[in-house]
Every structure is written in C-alpha cells, then in structure tokens.
Design an enzyme around this catalytic site. Structure first.
Site, PDB file in Angstrom:
ATOM      1  CG  MET A 130      -2.073  -1.104   1.174  1.00  0.00           C
ATOM      2  SD  MET A 130      -3.115  -1.157   2.687  1.00  0.00           S
ATOM      3  CE  MET A 130      -4.093   0.450   2.448  1.00  0.00           C
ATOM      4  CG  HIS A 131       0.578   3.297   2.638  1.00  0.00           C
ATOM      5  ND1 HIS A 131      -0.659   3.764   2.683  1.00  0.00           N
ATOM      6  CD2 HIS A 131       0.919   2.350   3.374  1.00  0.00           C
ATOM      7  CE1 HIS A 131      -1.201   2.979   3.602  1.00  0.00           C
ATOM      8  NE2 HIS A 131      -0.286   2.256   4.249  1.00  0.00           N
TER       9      HIS A 131
ATOM     10  CG  ASP B  89       0.015  -5.345   1.753  1.00  0.00           C
ATOM     11  OD1 ASP B  89      -0.779  -4.351   2.216  1.00  0.00           O
ATOM     12  OD2 ASP B  89       1.243  -5.005   2.092  1.00  0.00           O
TER      13      ASP B  89
END
Length: 496
Positions: free
Chosen positions: A77-78, A233
């Site tokens: 992520m991110h 995830d």
C-alpha cells in the site's frame, strides 16, 4: 481457475486457484528496494511489471491457463507511482516505508484542519498524499507533469488492462479518500494541488475494473478475462484468511507487522495512530495497527550476527535462552521508524541492558521479544478503539515458526490460531476477490471461508505475567529516549 497477483515489497507472488478455492500453482519473482538516502525507500515500477511477467510466463509454462476466469490484484500500500499524460513513469515509486516527508504531513494537517476526521487517519509519512507534496517541493519539474497517481498494484492493473482504476481498501491508505463515504475527497486532494482527474476511478474489491488486453491474453494463453478491484495487501490477506466479518481479526507477520480487525462501522482512533481503512468488500471497514519493521528485524539481526538464516536463529533461541533469563536485554524494533502507536518516522532501533553475560542468543531473543511486544502494543491500541474481537488468525511468512507463535500468544495474552496456507495470504485473497467478481450469485462464505486451523496457541499465565512487567519497561524505555529521535529540525543544540 482464478489468478491472484500480489505485488509485495520483496517480490511478486502469483497463485492459481480452482473453483473450490484450493491453490493449484504458485510462482514468485524477487524484487529489490533502493534506499539511496536516509529515510528513503523506492522501487522502479518497471521492475514490478517485469517480475509479474516472469511469474505469469513461468505459470504458463507449467499450467494450461485457458480456463482462467478472472484475475485479482493485491499489493503493497501507499506507494506513489507517478505517470505523465502518455502513461510513462515519471520517477521511481516512493514506497510505504519511506519517511522523508514528515514536514509535508504537518503541512497537510495545517491546511485541512479536519483531515483526520475526513480520512480517519493521522497524515503519516508513509502515506501517499504527503509524498506528492514532497515531490512538489523538491522535484517541481516532475510534479508539473503528473497526469495520474497510482498505487503499486494499480500500476499493474494499468499494464494489464489499460485502465486507471483502484479500490477502496488501497485508496483509503492515500489520505485522499473520505473513508466513511468511500469517495475521493476534493478538499484533501486540493491540499496537495491535485483533483479527482489525477486519481483512478474507484471500485469495490469484488467489482470488475477492466479486462486483460488481447496481446497479454495471447501471450499467456488466456481469454481477455475480467480483472477485479482486488485489495491492498492487508485487506487481501484478510480475505485470503477468511477475515471478512465483524469480530474477526488477523495478525500478519511480514516485512511489516499488522494487526487487522474487521468492523461494520467507520471508527477512528488517531490518538494511538490506529489506521481506519475500508475493507476490500462493500459496507465493511477495518481498524489496523502497523509496525514498520517486524520479520525484517529478525532478518536483519540474523544476517548481522552470523546466523545461517532466521530459522536457525529461532531454533537457537528456543533451545538456549528462556523467557526469564536476565542476560536478555530490551530491544526497540524501530529500524525504519514506527507507526502504531507512536507515529514517529525518526524512531531508531536500540538494545538496552546488555551485560557481560549477554550472548548472541540473548540478543536474538531480545529482537524477537521486542518485535512481539511492539505488535502486542498495536493489538491493544486496536482493542482500545472499541473493536470487539472474537478470533485472531496468524498469517505471513514470519508465522511459520511454532516457537514465535507461542511467544506472541504469551506476550499479547491473546488466543491465536495458525491456519494452513496463511503464508499465501494476499495472493490468495486477490484470487478470491476475482472469483467473487464473476460469481455475484455465490455467497461470501462459499468463497471466503477460513482455511483449516493447523494449530491453536493460548497464553501461559505465568509467562504472560512476566511479560506484562517487561512490556511496561519496554514502553518506558521508548518514551525515555524518544527526545533523541525528534526531527533533525527540532533537535536542540547545546553549547558549553
């Protein structure tokens, strides 16, 4: 058959599942992380795509893929993946564990006074939005050419389908999503100089977002099958472990450590840096604690101290050092800063209490205990958010060790269940979301069932009591030395 593609930090994993949810084949390709400066963490998106193609090429070589009905995606992520108007990558992707943009976090919160209420989260250096402000401040030529901002797995979606799309669980980790309403927030976007046109279209994780291009379908012997929204995830890992209903939770031991609990309402606990994100399914959210260095701490110490691998280190500790051995020091596991509960990208790892009697095995036990106590603090923060949990499943590569599983139960005081196939996690969840996308008439429980329990772990009351005292020392040590880890701009200068 259904394909699940998981873009992790250390590699891409692809799983092939059948109609009953069983894993038929898996393939994997490794990735490297670039850390060119302190606090920086980057990857080249071209490497993600190359690794994905390697996995699917290898899968095609060993398996007929003509019966694949749908593809699901999962990923770290991110990460900020920046594309120009031609769809070309503008710079290396800035990853989830990158800590360079602390100043930009404060800038966003100053610009949007209710940013935490809108997003459900503290604006943290690991999230996507402050990364864009950093690019604006330090690489204005790149910033000026941004056409789309994609999360890592959604860059794979673009390469697979040609579509700019994302889904709620991953989008919630950008700070640009109004997590309660599950829509892009124009005010949060404006704080970084962007608008909704820079964002991918939003879908639920079990919705169809596009189709595999004809050329790729031919390459891998498939039809132009649908590609589902998928999940970040952690959300996809939860789907793979059957963590879909309120009251269910999981503890994931990967590079990072995550405690994930499902809710049917939107909740906030920014005081303890708990994340509040959408789940990868409609009308579901989750509260999540995150420590940035979990199994990676064990890998780091095993490598630095001469152990053959983490397994050898765990075996040595189990056989030679007990929980009550006073020669074991305390270890603060902040190799790359920390999120829950401290929200401090400048935190550092440290050993405290080393004596002449301390051996390599004592140091190793300290590392394992330190990671476990930090995970337990994160679990407590989630529970203190008003989340009621009835069951906790263990997943992730670090959960393969029975010794560590029991230690986690002893330190946290929680009953834990290790389930078969838990190490497949996000890729399996991605395949399940693909299956849901093309089988809307099937019930959630038919597809997202919990894998069979392999082992149950309950805390030993005597050991848990001993660790309650040690956990208090662990917390006090962090706060005693936290002033040494403030932003370099905030550190005091002392003169004689």
């Amino acid at each position: 058959m259904y394909l699940g593609i998981d873009l992790g930090t250390s590699g891409v994993k692809v799983v092939l599942t059948d109609e009953q949810g069983a894993v038929v084949r898996t393939t994997h390709a490794s990735l490297n992380v670039s850390m060119p400066r302190a606090l920086w963490s980057e990857q080249d998106p071209a490497d993600w795509w190359e690794a994905t193609c390697q996995c699917l090429d290898a899968l095609k070589a060993s398996q007929d893929l003509s019966t694949v009905k749908a593809i699901g995606l999962s990923g770290q992520m991110h990460g900020a993946t920046l594309l120009d108007e031609n769809g070309d990558v503008l710079r290396p992707a800035i990853l989830w564990n990158d800590g360079r943009c602390d100043d930009e976090c404060h800038e966003i919160e100053a610009a949007v006074s209710d940013a935490r209420q809108r997003s459900g989260n503290i604006v943290m250096a690991g999230f996507t939005a402050p990364k864009i402000l950093w690019v604006k401040h330090h690489e204005p030529d790149v910033y000026g050419r941004i056409h789309k901002v994609l999360l890592p797995k959604d860059y794979l979606r673009y390469k697979l389908t040609g579509e700019f799309a994302s889904e709620m669980s991953d989008a919630a980790g950008t700070i640009w999503l109004n997590t309660e309403s599950r829509k892009w927030d124009s005010i949060l976007l404006a704080a970084t100089g962007l608008n909704e046109s820079h964002m991918p279209a939003l879908f639920e994780g079990n919705a169809v977002t596009g189709e595999l291009t004809a050329s790729l379908a031919e390459r891998w012997g498939m039809k132009s099958v649908p590609v589902a929204g998928g999940g970040g995830d952690n959300a996809a890992g939860a789907i793979g472990c059957g963590i879909v209903d309120p009251g269910q939770a999981m503890l994931s031991l990967g590079t990072s450590g995550v405690y994930f609990a499902v809710t049917d309402t939107f909740r906030i606990n920014t005081e303890q840096a708990v994340h509040s994100f959408c789940h990868a399914l409609p009308s579901r959210w989750h509260m999540m604690s995150v420590m940035l260095s979990a199994a990676s701490c064990l890998q780091w110490y095993a490598g630095q101290s001469g152990y053959e691998d983490v397994g050898a280190m765990l075996d040595d500790v189990e056989q030679s050092v007990s929980y009550s051995d006073e020669a074991t020091p305390l270890f603060l596991p902040y190799l790359t800063g920390e999120r829950t509960p401290h929200n401090n990208p400048y935190a550092k790892a440290a050993f405290f209490g080393v004596t002449a009697s301390t051996t390599r095995a004592h140091m190793a036990r300290a590392v394992i205990e330190g990671v476990s106590m930090a995970l337990a603090d994160g679990m407590d923060a989630v529970h203190q958010s008003g989340v009621s949990v009835s069951s906790i499943s263990l997943i992730g590569g670090g959960a393969k060790s029975p010794f560590w599983r029991q230690l986690l139960s002893d330190i946290s005081g929680q009953n834990l269940t290790y389930r078969k196939g838990g190490d497949v996690g996000p890729a399996l969840g991605a395949a399940r979301l693909a299956q849901l996308a093309v089988n809307p008439d099937k019930s959630l429980s038919d597809i997202c069932f919990q894998p069979e329990a392999e082992a149950e772990y309950k805390p030993d009351p005597k050991v848990n009591e001993a660790y309650l005292a040690k956990r208090q020392q662990f917390r006090e040590l962090y706060y005693a030395i936290e002033p040494f880890w403030s932003s370099p701009k905030k550190q005091k200068t002392f003169t004689n």
